[in-house]
Design a protein around this motif. Sequence first.
Motif, PDB file in Angstrom:
ATOM      1  N   VAL A 380      29.315  44.455  50.323  1.00  0.00           N
ATOM      2  CA  VAL A 380      30.105  43.220  50.312  1.00  0.00           C
ATOM      3  C   VAL A 380      31.159  43.186  49.214  1.00  0.00           C
ATOM      4  N   PRO A 381      30.743  43.420  47.954  1.00  0.00           N
ATOM      5  CA  PRO A 381      31.772  43.386  46.923  1.00  0.00           C
ATOM      6  C   PRO A 381      32.823  44.476  47.160  1.00  0.00           C
ATOM      7  N   VAL A 383      33.934  45.712  50.002  1.00  0.00           N
ATOM      8  CA  VAL A 383      34.901  45.258  51.007  1.00  0.00           C
ATOM      9  C   VAL A 383      35.765  44.155  50.412  1.00  0.00           C
ATOM     10  N   ALA A 384      35.090  43.246  49.664  1.00  0.00           N
ATOM     11  CA  ALA A 384      35.809  42.096  49.121  1.00  0.00           C
ATOM     12  C   ALA A 384      36.965  42.545  48.232  1.00  0.00           C
ATOM     13  N   GLY A 387      40.408  42.882  49.586  1.00  0.00           N
ATOM     14  CA  GLY A 387      41.060  41.672  50.095  1.00  0.00           C
ATOM     15  C   GLY A 387      42.265  41.204  49.268  1.00  0.00           C
TER      16      GLY A 387
ATOM     17  N   MET B   1      25.934  44.181  54.453  1.00  0.00           N
ATOM     18  CA  MET B   1      24.716  43.474  54.122  1.00  0.00           C
ATOM     19  C   MET B   1      23.592  44.004  55.008  1.00  0.00           C
ATOM     20  N   GLU B  12      28.737  44.209  59.259  1.00  0.00           N
ATOM     21  CA  GLU B  12      28.625  44.331  57.802  1.00  0.00           C
ATOM     22  C   GLU B  12      28.360  42.989  57.132  1.00  0.00           C
ATOM     23  N   PHE B  13      28.950  41.945  57.717  1.00  0.00           N
ATOM     24  CA  PHE B  13      28.991  40.657  57.026  1.00  0.00           C
ATOM     25  C   PHE B  13      28.733  39.569  58.073  1.00  0.00           C
ATOM     26  N   TYR B 359      38.391  38.377  54.356  1.00  0.00           N
ATOM     27  CA  TYR B 359      38.266  39.007  53.028  1.00  0.00           C
ATOM     28  C   TYR B 359      38.050  37.954  51.937  1.00  0.00           C
ATOM     29  N   ASP B 360      38.724  36.799  52.074  1.00  0.00           N
ATOM     30  CA  ASP B 360      38.483  35.708  51.122  1.00  0.00           C
ATOM     31  C   ASP B 360      37.034  35.238  51.176  1.00  0.00           C
ATOM     32  N   MET B 362      34.460  37.059  51.938  1.00  0.00           N
ATOM     33  CA  MET B 362      33.617  38.079  51.295  1.00  0.00           C
ATOM     34  C   MET B 362      33.679  37.977  49.772  1.00  0.00           C
ATOM     35  N   LYS B 363      34.882  37.798  49.276  1.00  0.00           N
ATOM     36  CA  LYS B 363      35.096  37.728  47.833  1.00  0.00           C
ATOM     37  C   LYS B 363      34.448  36.455  47.282  1.00  0.00           C
ATOM     38  N   ALA B 366      30.663  36.682  47.327  1.00  0.00           N
ATOM     39  CA  ALA B 366      30.131  37.519  46.244  1.00  0.00           C
ATOM     40  C   ALA B 366      30.200  36.783  44.905  1.00  0.00           C
ATOM     41  N   GLU B 370      27.072  35.666  42.506  1.00  0.00           N
ATOM     42  CA  GLU B 370      27.006  36.071  41.089  1.00  0.00           C
ATOM     43  C   GLU B 370      26.903  34.852  40.168  1.00  0.00           C
TER      44      GLU B 370
END
Lengths: 387, 387
Positions: A380-381, A383-384, A387, B1, B12-13, B359-360, B362-363, B366, B370
Amino acid sequence: MNSRLCRKLGIEFPLFAFSHCRDVVAEVTNAGGFGVLGAVGLNPEKLAVELNWINERVNGKPFGIDLLIPQNMVGKDSDSDDAELQGSVPEEHRKFVANLLERHGIDSSDVWTGKYDDRDSSFMRESGAAKMLEIAFQYPIKMFVNALGVPPASIISEAHSRGIVVGALTGSRRHAVKHAQAGVDVLVAAGGEAGGHCGEISTMVLVPEVIEAVQDYDNIDVLAAGGIATGRQMAACMAMGAAGVWCGSVWLTTTEAETTPAVKEKMLKAFSANTVRSRSRTGKPTRQLQSAWSDAWGAKGAPDPLPMPLQGILTRPAMAKVDKLAEAGHEGAKQIAAYFVGQCVGLMNTEQSVRSVVYDFMKDYAEAVERLSATLGDQVPAVAHHG
Amino acid sequence: MNSRLCRKLGIEFPLFAFSHCRDVVAEVTNAGGFGVLGAVGLNPEKLAVELNWINERVNGKPFGIDLLIPQNMVGKDSDSDDAELQGSVPEEHRKFVANLLERHGIDSSDVWTGKYDDRDSSFMRESGAAKMLEIAFQYPIKMFVNALGVPPASIISEAHSRGIVVGALTGSRRHAVKHAQAGVDVLVAAGGEAGGHCGEISTMVLVPEVIEAVQDYDNIDVLAAGGIATGRQMAACMAMGAAGVWCGSVWLTTTEAETTPAVKEKMLKAFSANTVRSRSRTGKPTRQLQSAWSDAWGAKGAPDPLPMPLQGILTRPAMAKVDKLAEAGHEGAKQIAAYFVGQCVGLMNTEQSVRSVVYDFMKDYAEAVERLSATLGDQVPAVAHHG
């Protein structure tokens, strides 16, 4: 938890408990959360008794109060007292409630004699609210929360001068910005699934929307409220950037709660679908347990609820009598009996002590965080970052 | 994932994109999510064209379709066609819509001539749905989702025999249990803040309530839907135990979306408070952008919306004409124009490509995980273990 808000208030776990029950407030504070006494409906003398009781039991641990400083209400700043306001309740509405009670085998003749509602509504006038705050400031409260509207500037600065954190509830992005501009420290963003007074924007949307709207105010923390009764939901809200959660409903089914047994039993059995949003109790939309009461007010031909505070003056004594009879086992009263509660009533299925609710929150929160952390594989990170 | 659902579908996601726009479906699948084509309103020939188009662009990556297999509708299993159903629309309703259009400077004389709505409603009869599925099974779809009600047993077993995962949308705990009993693999728990058809229980409450209700069914995954437009909300839902999220609204403001420009502009400017839940478009409650349309239907004296599918037969051509005029800059039409969208419209503020939305997500996901992980100091689990 070593967050800014936890440090500011001196707490371990940012679980805020709103309750009218002093036992709940003290127990949550003692378990590592933050208890907030809902003081609406108390008079200054009773408030002093309650705050003193709590203060004697928390051994210096922090707690707060929630008050209602009104902005747009009948009777605001006037000298009209409850007796005068009683006279403003239309006969049609009084008859409607009387009929509803009689249909359920309840004598309505003594409902509005003052026998069933000894609540003082003077807090709903600014002068009343000022007296309440004066009392509150004599106790080591760490937080003052305004239940409705923007707290007046004078009150915010007086609280700040005493080192008291100022909070305010909001159900919309627009009000959140007004609170922020006024200098509020903690915004309680309460979704439409909340018990009691509520808006229409859901917690899942309101929390990130409010956080984004006030992001330029450096010192504001946002608490999530509305529908939250478990640690996994708390984790969800904090994943969205909330500094903690504000819960009211979940305490209503605890062993310590003052909830009428008939209502507590209904809550333990209820699913989320068994609440309604209705103006039938206070005149403003409140979420409450569905019952013969909300059914009647929602039926065709029912009168339109009165504006605040008239609807409350009409209905509080009726519901107080209903609660009393329901407690004694009166079947008709049990059908009518209900209380404010959020959609999370569907997640409240066992009677527990307050302390065990707090510990369950902590455990469930930790498990949710661990479950979520485990989803973060390498992919995930990676791929992220594209972006 | 590396979750069960991701492995099962080969993604993947676990971001599921519901869209009527084939570009969105293909782009989401190509970016690592799972695109689902909303096929309601297509006829079998068009469905074949769309699935072929998608299949040619995803290079073997997985996608699915969403269909509506009806249970309680006028015209179900009968031979009545749209022309006959047209005759069942009361004159009062037709006049109401005509007046609304005329007041906004739109000629209503040609609205119901067939000129503006070429949609085939035969999918709303069981035989129509069967033809659609027959086409769908000729393409390598990995998932079939039923938009409303429990999928018939014969369809579930046929899908399973082809290795296709079966999903169903649900807005309540009760329906979730029925789906689980019927053998559905993926439950999409959609909160009342969702765009389009929606219930009244919020995502924050419905997701944990549904997960708890079906916990004894080992192979069921629950997706969260309703109000979700960001990765932090996805993290929130997964903290509560969801296996992923199902989003519809967020794609409507992408560059690839077929949304009418006037409506896209309204959505980009809207806050969460600018949606309404109304029966004015399909006859069942749908959440949509507030506009002169929903205002008129919500006003005193407006006719009660018709049952499905009559309300859609009445309103679709009208809104199709409105969209066409709005696109050409007609001011009155721009005031009426609207589309189904969730409260998360308040979080959709910039036009982006579909890929950049993914992509947003995913970022943001993550980062939320965190941020949440960082809250787990030593204190919380330690206290939790006392509980």
